[in-house]
Design a protein around this motif. Structure first.
Motif, PDB file in Angstrom:
ATOM      1  N   GLU A  76       3.874  -6.961   5.389  1.00 46.82           N
ATOM      2  CA  GLU A  76       3.491  -8.292   6.309  1.00 46.82           C
ATOM      3  C   GLU A  76       1.797  -8.174   6.762  1.00 46.82           C
ATOM      4  OE1 GLU A  76       5.720  -6.676   9.766  1.00 46.82           O
ATOM      5  OE2 GLU A  76       7.576  -6.751   8.637  1.00 46.82           O
ATOM      6  N   LYS A  77       1.255  -7.069   6.257  1.00 43.49           N
ATOM      7  CA  LYS A  77      -0.185  -7.204   6.782  1.00 43.49           C
ATOM      8  C   LYS A  77      -1.357  -7.621   5.912  1.00 43.49           C
ATOM      9  CE  LYS A  77       0.811  -5.789  10.943  1.00 43.49           C
ATOM     10  NZ  LYS A  77       0.719  -6.942  12.141  1.00 43.49           N
ATOM     11  N   ILE A  78      -0.906  -7.398   4.459  1.00 41.05           N
ATOM     12  CA  ILE A  78      -1.754  -7.396   3.371  1.00 41.05           C
ATOM     13  C   ILE A  78      -2.398  -9.006   3.318  1.00 41.05           C
ATOM     14  CG2 ILE A  78      -2.134  -7.664   0.806  1.00 41.05           C
ATOM     15  CD1 ILE A  78      -1.867  -4.780   2.044  1.00 41.05           C
ATOM     16  N   GLN A  79      -3.893  -9.053   3.244  1.00 42.85           N
ATOM     17  CA  GLN A  79      -4.541 -10.334   3.251  1.00 42.85           C
ATOM     18  C   GLN A  79      -5.163 -10.585   1.794  1.00 42.85           C
ATOM     19  OE1 GLN A  79      -7.314 -10.425   6.549  1.00 42.85           O
ATOM     20  NE2 GLN A  79      -5.811  -9.233   7.929  1.00 42.85           N
ATOM     21  N   TRP A  80      -5.104  -9.512   0.798  1.00 40.11           N
ATOM     22  CA  TRP A  80      -5.620  -9.747  -0.199  1.00 40.11           C
ATOM     23  C   TRP A  80      -7.111  -9.770  -0.379  1.00 40.11           C
ATOM     24  CZ3 TRP A  80      -2.064  -8.139  -3.414  1.00 40.11           C
ATOM     25  CH2 TRP A  80      -0.873  -8.313  -3.190  1.00 40.11           C
ATOM     26  N   ASP A  81      -7.782  -9.223   0.789  1.00 38.59           N
ATOM     27  CA  ASP A  81      -8.840  -8.621   0.745  1.00 38.59           C
ATOM     28  C   ASP A  81      -9.164  -7.225   0.867  1.00 38.59           C
ATOM     29  OD1 ASP A  81     -12.049  -9.625   1.544  1.00 38.59           O
ATOM     30  OD2 ASP A  81     -11.532  -7.900   2.820  1.00 38.59           O
ATOM     31  N   LEU A  82      -9.812  -6.894  -0.426  1.00 35.75           N
ATOM     32  CA  LEU A  82      -9.837  -5.435  -0.741  1.00 35.75           C
ATOM     33  C   LEU A  82     -10.185  -4.572   0.266  1.00 35.75           C
ATOM     34  CD1 LEU A  82      -8.983  -3.745  -3.273  1.00 35.75           C
ATOM     35  CD2 LEU A  82     -11.490  -3.693  -3.913  1.00 35.75           C
ATOM     36  N   GLU A  83     -11.455  -4.809   0.860  1.00 34.22           N
ATOM     37  CA  GLU A  83     -12.052  -3.888   2.064  1.00 34.22           C
ATOM     38  C   GLU A  83     -10.972  -3.940   3.074  1.00 34.22           C
ATOM     39  OE1 GLU A  83     -16.016  -3.076   4.824  1.00 34.22           O
ATOM     40  OE2 GLU A  83     -16.090  -3.976   2.686  1.00 34.22           O
ATOM     41  N   SER A  84     -10.609  -5.176   3.621  1.00 37.79           N
ATOM     42  CA  SER A  84      -9.911  -5.103   5.118  1.00 37.79           C
ATOM     43  C   SER A  84      -8.479  -4.661   4.689  1.00 37.79           C
ATOM     44  CB  SER A  84      -9.752  -6.530   5.476  1.00 37.79           C
ATOM     45  OG  SER A  84      -8.982  -7.478   4.556  1.00 37.79           O
ATOM     46  N   ASP A  85      -7.742  -4.726   3.362  1.00 41.60           N
ATOM     47  CA  ASP A  85      -6.445  -4.265   3.271  1.00 41.60           C
ATOM     48  C   ASP A  85      -6.500  -2.822   3.081  1.00 41.60           C
ATOM     49  OD1 ASP A  85      -5.419  -6.747   3.219  1.00 41.60           O
ATOM     50  OD2 ASP A  85      -5.409  -6.874   0.911  1.00 41.60           O
ATOM     51  N   LEU A  86      -7.493  -2.280   2.369  1.00 45.43           N
ATOM     52  CA  LEU A  86      -7.653  -0.742   2.171  1.00 45.43           C
ATOM     53  C   LEU A  86      -7.983  -0.059   3.583  1.00 45.43           C
ATOM     54  CD1 LEU A  86      -9.330  -0.289  -0.986  1.00 45.43           C
ATOM     55  CD2 LEU A  86      -6.998  -0.065  -0.510  1.00 45.43           C
ATOM     56  N   LEU A  87      -8.724  -0.823   4.294  1.00 43.25           N
ATOM     57  CA  LEU A  87      -8.800  -0.319   5.947  1.00 43.25           C
ATOM     58  C   LEU A  87      -7.479  -0.267   6.575  1.00 43.25           C
ATOM     59  CD1 LEU A  87     -10.953   1.012   7.736  1.00 43.25           C
ATOM     60  CD2 LEU A  87     -11.304  -1.243   8.689  1.00 43.25           C
ATOM     61  N   ILE A  88      -6.910  -1.211   6.613  1.00 40.92           N
ATOM     62  CA  ILE A  88      -5.629  -0.970   7.579  1.00 40.92           C
ATOM     63  C   ILE A  88      -4.708  -0.251   6.828  1.00 40.92           C
ATOM     64  CG2 ILE A  88      -4.158  -3.143   6.420  1.00 40.92           C
ATOM     65  CD1 ILE A  88      -3.456  -3.749   9.162  1.00 40.92           C
ATOM     66  N   ILE A  89      -4.497  -0.101   5.577  1.00 42.31           N
ATOM     67  CA  ILE A  89      -3.581   0.794   4.938  1.00 42.31           C
ATOM     68  C   ILE A  89      -4.176   2.410   5.243  1.00 42.31           C
ATOM     69  CG2 ILE A  89      -3.054   2.154   2.759  1.00 42.31           C
ATOM     70  CD1 ILE A  89      -3.306  -0.854   1.324  1.00 42.31           C
ATOM     71  N   ALA A  90      -5.492   2.603   5.294  1.00 36.11           N
ATOM     72  CA  ALA A  90      -5.883   4.067   5.465  1.00 36.11           C
ATOM     73  C   ALA A  90      -5.653   4.486   7.019  1.00 36.11           C
ATOM     74  CB  ALA A  90      -7.467   4.172   5.450  1.00 36.11           C
ATOM     75  N   GLU A  91      -5.913   3.375   8.008  1.00 34.03           N
ATOM     76  CA  GLU A  91      -5.910   3.723   9.434  1.00 34.03           C
ATOM     77  C   GLU A  91      -4.248   3.884   9.775  1.00 34.03           C
ATOM     78  OE1 GLU A  91      -8.170   4.024  11.740  1.00 34.03           O
ATOM     79  OE2 GLU A  91      -9.683   2.890  11.121  1.00 34.03           O
ATOM     80  N   THR A  92      -3.379   3.145   9.232  1.00 33.99           N
ATOM     81  CA  THR A  92      -1.971   3.267   9.330  1.00 33.99           C
ATOM     82  C   THR A  92      -1.408   4.673   8.881  1.00 33.99           C
ATOM     83  OG1 THR A  92      -1.794   0.794   9.311  1.00 33.99           O
ATOM     84  CG2 THR A  92       0.333   2.422   9.100  1.00 33.99           C
ATOM     85  N   TYR A  93      -2.096   4.946   7.612  1.00 35.97           N
ATOM     86  CA  TYR A  93      -1.910   6.309   6.993  1.00 35.97           C
ATOM     87  C   TYR A  93      -2.062   7.426   8.009  1.00 35.97           C
ATOM     88  CZ  TYR A  93      -2.328   9.993   3.731  1.00 35.97           C
ATOM     89  OH  TYR A  93      -2.050  11.505   3.302  1.00 35.97           O
TER      90      TYR A  93
END
Length: 200
Positions: A76-93
């Motif tokens: 639901e949250k992936i935007q296919w922008d590497l930095e913003s995607d990895l940041l939301i993955i890291a923050e959620t983790y």
């Protein structure tokens, strides 16, 4: 409140009591009678719901860990922008794994003595690794990321975040640096994404 909700509440009280007590002491030092007392249930009720102390921990690892929530982020949250995607993955983790700090502590201290628990705990990072591999593969396919071994990239990202969690949680990380968690995470993700970006 219906019967199912009452049962769920009882289950969760027992699991939370078991996690808190075993993390504070040890697996062997905490009798089921003490867990039942902390959960405000009878020992008979505890055994009726879970059967054994080991079963409680394995069930807790399955119920309270992070796979379902992480899958939702990728869907639901992936935007296919590497930095913003990895940041939301890291923050959620980090948000999810901090909630399970005591469960991780038990796995570190007791994992070799409770193989079923270690297997259940390790199931979650393996599934997150697979989600990252799929994401990195798709980013490579669309030309948004450098070529290379996507499993190595996934494991580097996982270890970077798990290492931060361990240091902050169990090794007095705040005595090493005063950089706030969120600032460190943004900086580390920025560096990681820059290393994988085709435009770096």
């Amino acid at each position: 409140m219906n019967v199912e909700n009452k049962k769920m509440d009882t289950n969760e009280r027992i699991l939370h009591a078991a996690i808190e007590l075993i993390a504070e002491k040890s697996y062997k030092e905490v009798p089921t009678k003490e867990i039942a007392a902390k959960a405000s249930v009878s020992e008979m009720t505890l055994f009726r719901h879970f059967g054994s102390k080991k079963r409680m921990l394995v069930e807790a690892a399955d119920r309270f860990y992070y796979t379902v929530s992480m899958k939702k982020i990728f869907l639901e949250k992936i935007q296919w922008d590497l930095e913003s995607d990895l940041l939301i993955i890291a923050e959620t983790y980090h948000k999810l794994i901090r909630k399970n700090k005591n469960l991780i502590l038990i796995a570190i201290k007791e994992g070799n003595k409770i193989p079923d628990l270690l297997e259940q705990i390790n199931k979650h990072p393996r599934q997150l690794k697979d989600l990252l591999i799929e994401y990195f593969s798709q980013m490579q396919d669309c030309g948004a990321m450098i070529p290379g071994n996507v499993e190595e990239y996934a494991m580097a990202f996982l270890y970077m975040n798990y290492g931060e969690f361990l240091s902050r949680s169990f090794v007095a990380g705040n005595m090493i640096t005063s950089i706030p968690d969120s600032n460190f995470r943004k900086a580390s993700v920025k560096l990681f994404a820059r290393g994988l970006s085709v435009n770096s």
